[in-house]
Scaffold this motif. Structure first.
Motif, PDB file in Angstrom:
ATOM      1  N   GLU A 177       0.859  -1.181   0.000  1.00  0.00           N
ATOM      2  CA  GLU A 177       0.000   0.000   0.000  1.00  0.00           C
ATOM      3  C   GLU A 177       0.893   1.229   0.000  1.00  0.00           C
ATOM      4  O   GLU A 177       2.103   1.124   0.266  1.00  0.00           O
ATOM      5  CB  GLU A 177      -0.930   0.001   1.217  1.00  0.00           C
ATOM      6  CG  GLU A 177      -0.210  -0.058   2.538  1.00  0.00           C
ATOM      7  CD  GLU A 177      -1.158  -0.198   3.715  1.00  0.00           C
ATOM      8  OE1 GLU A 177      -0.789   0.236   4.818  1.00  0.00           O
ATOM      9  OE2 GLU A 177      -2.259  -0.741   3.531  1.00  0.00           O
ATOM     10  N   VAL A 199     -18.347  -2.343   1.167  1.00  0.00           N
ATOM     11  CA  VAL A 199     -17.601  -2.409   2.427  1.00  0.00           C
ATOM     12  C   VAL A 199     -16.700  -3.636   2.428  1.00  0.00           C
ATOM     13  O   VAL A 199     -15.521  -3.575   2.811  1.00  0.00           O
ATOM     14  CB  VAL A 199     -18.568  -2.444   3.632  1.00  0.00           C
ATOM     15  CG1 VAL A 199     -17.801  -2.755   4.922  1.00  0.00           C
ATOM     16  CG2 VAL A 199     -19.292  -1.109   3.777  1.00  0.00           C
ATOM     17  N   GLN A 200     -17.226  -4.775   1.961  1.00  0.00           N
ATOM     18  CA  GLN A 200     -16.447  -6.008   1.908  1.00  0.00           C
ATOM     19  C   GLN A 200     -15.245  -5.880   0.982  1.00  0.00           C
ATOM     20  O   GLN A 200     -14.193  -6.477   1.223  1.00  0.00           O
ATOM     21  CB  GLN A 200     -17.334  -7.174   1.458  1.00  0.00           C
ATOM     22  CG  GLN A 200     -18.390  -7.572   2.481  1.00  0.00           C
ATOM     23  CD  GLN A 200     -19.385  -8.583   1.935  1.00  0.00           C
ATOM     24  OE1 GLN A 200     -19.364  -8.929   0.759  1.00  0.00           O
ATOM     25  NE2 GLN A 200     -20.263  -9.061   2.806  1.00  0.00           N
ATOM     26  N   ARG A 201     -15.387  -5.101  -0.055  1.00  0.00           N
ATOM     27  CA  ARG A 201     -14.281  -4.902  -1.000  1.00  0.00           C
ATOM     28  C   ARG A 201     -13.287  -3.851  -0.531  1.00  0.00           C
ATOM     29  O   ARG A 201     -12.302  -3.568  -1.199  1.00  0.00           O
ATOM     30  CB  ARG A 201     -14.830  -4.504  -2.371  1.00  0.00           C
ATOM     31  CG  ARG A 201     -15.584  -5.621  -3.069  1.00  0.00           C
ATOM     32  CD  ARG A 201     -15.638  -5.397  -4.553  1.00  0.00           C
ATOM     33  NE  ARG A 201     -16.309  -6.465  -5.254  1.00  0.00           N
ATOM     34  CZ  ARG A 201     -16.267  -6.637  -6.563  1.00  0.00           C
ATOM     35  NH1 ARG A 201     -15.578  -5.782  -7.315  1.00  0.00           N
ATOM     36  NH2 ARG A 201     -16.889  -7.634  -7.149  1.00  0.00           N
ATOM     37  N   GLY A 202     -13.557  -3.247   0.619  1.00  0.00           N
ATOM     38  CA  GLY A 202     -12.619  -2.286   1.174  1.00  0.00           C
ATOM     39  C   GLY A 202     -12.714  -0.902   0.576  1.00  0.00           C
ATOM     40  O   GLY A 202     -11.830  -0.066   0.796  1.00  0.00           O
ATOM     41  N   ASP A 208     -16.196   2.468   4.261  1.00  0.00           N
ATOM     42  CA  ASP A 208     -16.070   2.161   5.680  1.00  0.00           C
ATOM     43  C   ASP A 208     -17.092   3.002   6.434  1.00  0.00           C
ATOM     44  O   ASP A 208     -17.617   3.992   5.896  1.00  0.00           O
ATOM     45  CB  ASP A 208     -14.665   2.475   6.175  1.00  0.00           C
ATOM     46  CG  ASP A 208     -14.356   1.768   7.497  1.00  0.00           C
ATOM     47  OD1 ASP A 208     -15.232   1.031   7.999  1.00  0.00           O
ATOM     48  OD2 ASP A 208     -13.248   1.963   8.020  1.00  0.00           O
ATOM     49  N   THR A 237     -12.687   4.889   1.409  1.00  0.00           N
ATOM     50  CA  THR A 237     -11.466   4.503   2.114  1.00  0.00           C
ATOM     51  C   THR A 237     -10.213   4.906   1.339  1.00  0.00           C
ATOM     52  O   THR A 237     -10.290   5.378   0.202  1.00  0.00           O
ATOM     53  CB  THR A 237     -11.441   2.982   2.315  1.00  0.00           C
ATOM     54  OG1 THR A 237     -11.406   2.354   1.013  1.00  0.00           O
ATOM     55  CG2 THR A 237     -12.673   2.512   3.073  1.00  0.00           C
ATOM     56  N   GLU A 256      -8.240   2.766   0.194  1.00  0.00           N
ATOM     57  CA  GLU A 256      -8.223   1.816  -0.928  1.00  0.00           C
ATOM     58  C   GLU A 256      -8.946   2.400  -2.137  1.00  0.00           C
ATOM     59  O   GLU A 256      -8.509   2.235  -3.272  1.00  0.00           O
ATOM     60  CB  GLU A 256      -8.908   0.508  -0.503  1.00  0.00           C
ATOM     61  CG  GLU A 256      -9.071  -0.521  -1.599  1.00  0.00           C
ATOM     62  CD  GLU A 256      -7.779  -1.204  -1.997  1.00  0.00           C
ATOM     63  OE1 GLU A 256      -7.777  -1.907  -3.022  1.00  0.00           O
ATOM     64  OE2 GLU A 256      -6.770  -1.022  -1.286  1.00  0.00           O
TER      65      GLU A 256
END
Length: 222
Positions: free
Chosen positions: A44, A165-168, A171, A187, A189
């Motif tokens: 990241e 949300v699951q994929r980031g 949030d 996010t 991400e």
């Protein structure tokens, strides 16, 4: 680049060779390679402060190294005093980007088709139009509750929000002080995927969607 000679003359010629806070003098190329090595293994974006800690240099010197690495990847030659004459620069297949408050290497966009063919084997996993629309609404309206997003889109978005949300990409960010509803934000991400440094870098909607101000007024009334 030729190795800088040790001593004060090299440090004065190159901003990345100022006082290093170490009893052992290290060449400019060593510092450059150290920052590059950290970025190569990062999953990241890495902030300049984190890089400064990793290579034991002040942050402003790390910034100079980052600028040099980015120019090098882009095929731009920047000779420092004492450097050997450089050959014809070659643009790399990767680039160094500043995104989401940090720095990270990415494959160059012009080779996206070839990279996708290798990494995905022709298989792509894309967001549905409904997910993209929901993500766009939240990106521009955040922090925002699901009920407000549903009102704007005209459909229930509970399932889509859970997927994001699951994929980031989304949030939670507390609750609405009036309704108690959970608020959602994008996010780091999300910023990284779009190659943006902050939400302020999102393109303005007004030039593309005449009347968007009315939409914002309607949403604020929900």
């Amino acid at each position: 680049m030729a190795e800088q000679p040790s001593g004060n003359s090299g440090a004065q010629g190159n901003p990345a060779l100022e006082e290093a806070g170490s009893s052992q003098l290290v060449s400019h190329e060593d510092y450059l390679a150290a920052v590059e090595a950290v970025l190569m293994v990062a999953e990241e974006p890495v902030s300049p402060a984190e890089l400064a800690t990793a290579v034991s240099l002040p942050q402003h010197q790390v910034q100079a190294l980052l600028d040099e690495l980015r120019a090098e990847a882009d095929g731009v030659t920047e000779n420092w005093p004492g450097d050997a004459p450089a050959g014809a620069p070659r643009q790399r297949g990767y680039e160094l980007r500043e995104v989401a408050g940090g720095w990270r290497y990415y494959s160059r966009a012009r080779y996206a088709e070839q990279v996708s063919a290798f990494v995905l084997g022709g298989q792509t996993s894309r967001l549905s139009p409904a997910a993209l629309e929901t993500l766009a609404v939240i990106a521009y309206r955040q922090p925002v509750a699901r009920s407000a997003v549903s009102a704007i889109r005209g459909v229930n978005v509970d399932g889509v929000v859970r997927t994001l949300v699951q994929r980031g990409l989304l949030d939670t960010a507390g609750t609405d002080p009036v309704t108690g509803a959970t608020l959602y934000v994008t996010t780091a991400e999300f910023l990284e995927r779009l190659g943006l440094d902050s939400i302020e870098d999102l393109p303005k909607l007004s030039p593309h969607l005449p009347g968007v101000e009315d939409l914002e007024d309607d949403a604020s009334a929900v």
